[in-house]
Design an enzyme around this catalytic site. Structure first.
Site, PDB file in Angstrom:
ATOM      1  N   SER A   1       9.465   4.909 -13.411  1.00 40.62           N
ATOM      2  CA  SER A   1      10.747   5.342 -12.832  1.00 40.62           C
ATOM      3  C   SER A   1      11.383   4.263 -11.957  1.00 40.62           C
ATOM      4  CB  SER A   1      10.566   6.625 -12.019  1.00 40.62           C
ATOM      5  OG  SER A   1       9.705   6.385 -10.919  1.00 40.62           O
TER       6      SER A   1
ATOM      7  N   SER B   1      -4.018  -3.638 -10.815  1.00 41.94           N
ATOM      8  CA  SER B   1      -4.713  -3.485  -9.541  1.00 41.94           C
ATOM      9  C   SER B   1      -3.971  -4.291  -8.487  1.00 41.94           C
ATOM     10  CB  SER B   1      -6.176  -3.923  -9.691  1.00 41.94           C
ATOM     11  OG  SER B   1      -6.885  -3.743  -8.481  1.00 41.94           O
TER      12      SER B   1
ATOM     13  N   TYR C   1      -5.921   2.928  -0.330  1.00 40.02           N
ATOM     14  CA  TYR C   1      -5.244   2.215  -1.422  1.00 40.02           C
ATOM     15  C   TYR C   1      -6.093   1.059  -1.965  1.00 40.02           C
ATOM     16  CZ  TYR C   1      -1.841  -0.708  -3.887  1.00 40.02           C
ATOM     17  OH  TYR C   1      -1.194  -1.454  -4.831  1.00 40.02           O
TER      18      TYR C   1
ATOM     19  N   LYS D   1      -8.045   0.487  -5.609  1.00 36.69           N
ATOM     20  CA  LYS D   1      -7.707  -0.617  -6.505  1.00 36.69           C
ATOM     21  C   LYS D   1      -8.945  -1.456  -6.837  1.00 36.69           C
ATOM     22  CE  LYS D   1      -3.346   0.032  -7.333  1.00 36.69           C
ATOM     23  NZ  LYS D   1      -2.907   0.304  -8.713  1.00 36.69           N
TER      24      LYS D   1
END
Length: 227
Positions: free
Chosen positions: A11, A129, A146, A150
């Site tokens: 998006s 990543s 976060y 990753k």
């Protein structure tokens, strides 16, 4: 020959640019995002976009049905969708940690698992990543959920390459440095990254089409700076 490409997180940012690059090059794209409108509004031929939430178990069936009915096979899967949380660790709840992992780890694993039966020996799974997930790289406070998520997909990529090595399907992971996207701006207001979303998308576009000739089970650090 046009290829069949699935991209998540389309998006905005890198995913939004990637869809356009593949479409303009004559490939067929399935663009998956919780908000399907930005891609639908482009009216690109050979692009299909529908609302897809990595946290919704029912959504994966929609993807499976689409491939079965329209494509039969998938050449490239780009796991690009991500959730970013910038919050002190002491204030990060278990549910917030879980939300980040559901998108960045569980969602990547599940979509890959659903798509793999449609892939063949020249197919390529590329997972996006972050440099923050690379062991020994510079780390930043506030990114415990976060960056650790990753890191998880880096090891997951290595494991899948090993488990599927007889199939000929390639699995690689790109650890990106800072890229100027809406997600970055939301987490770090005012920070200016050295790389634009389009510049990074152009690199990923080329790598996903050609990188599997040279790499499998590899982590590539795509960063021209530290961080």
């Amino acid at each position: 020959m046009g290829k069949h490409i699935i991209i998540t997180g389309t998006s905005r940012g890198i995913g939004f640019e990637l869809v356009q690059l593949f479409a303009k090059s004559g490939h067929k794209v399935l663009a998956l995002s919780r908000n399907e409108k930005p891609i639908q509004n482009l009216n690109l031929k050979n692009v299909t976009s529908f609302s897809f939430d990595l946290n919704d178990n029912e959504a994966y069936k929609k993807v499976e049905d689409f491939i079965n009915e329209n494509w039969k096979h998938v050449d490239i899967l780009i796991n690009n969708a991500g959730a970013l949380l910038n919050k002190p660790f002491a204030e990060t709840s278990m549910s917030e940690f879980e939300r980040v992992y559901k998108t960045n780890v569980y969602g990547v694993a599940e979509l890959t698992r659903v798509v793999l039966p449609f892939m063949n020996k020249t197919s390529h799974v590329v997972t996006i990543s972050s440099m923050g997930g690379v062991q020994g790289s510079m780390k930043f406070p506030g990114l415990a959920a976060y960056s650790s998520s990753k890191a998880a997909v880096i090891t997951l990529t290595e494991l899948l390459a090993e488990e599927y090595k007889e199939s000929g399907i390639s699995f690689n992971v790109l650890a990106l440095g800072a890229v100027q996207t809406e997600m970055l701006e939301e987490a770090f207001p005012g920070y200016q990254a050295p790389t634009t979303a389009l510049e990074m998308a152009e690199y990923i576009f080329d790598f996903s089409l050609n990188g599997n000739k040279y790499y499998n089970g590899k982590l590539l650090q795509v960063s021209n700076s530290t961080p």
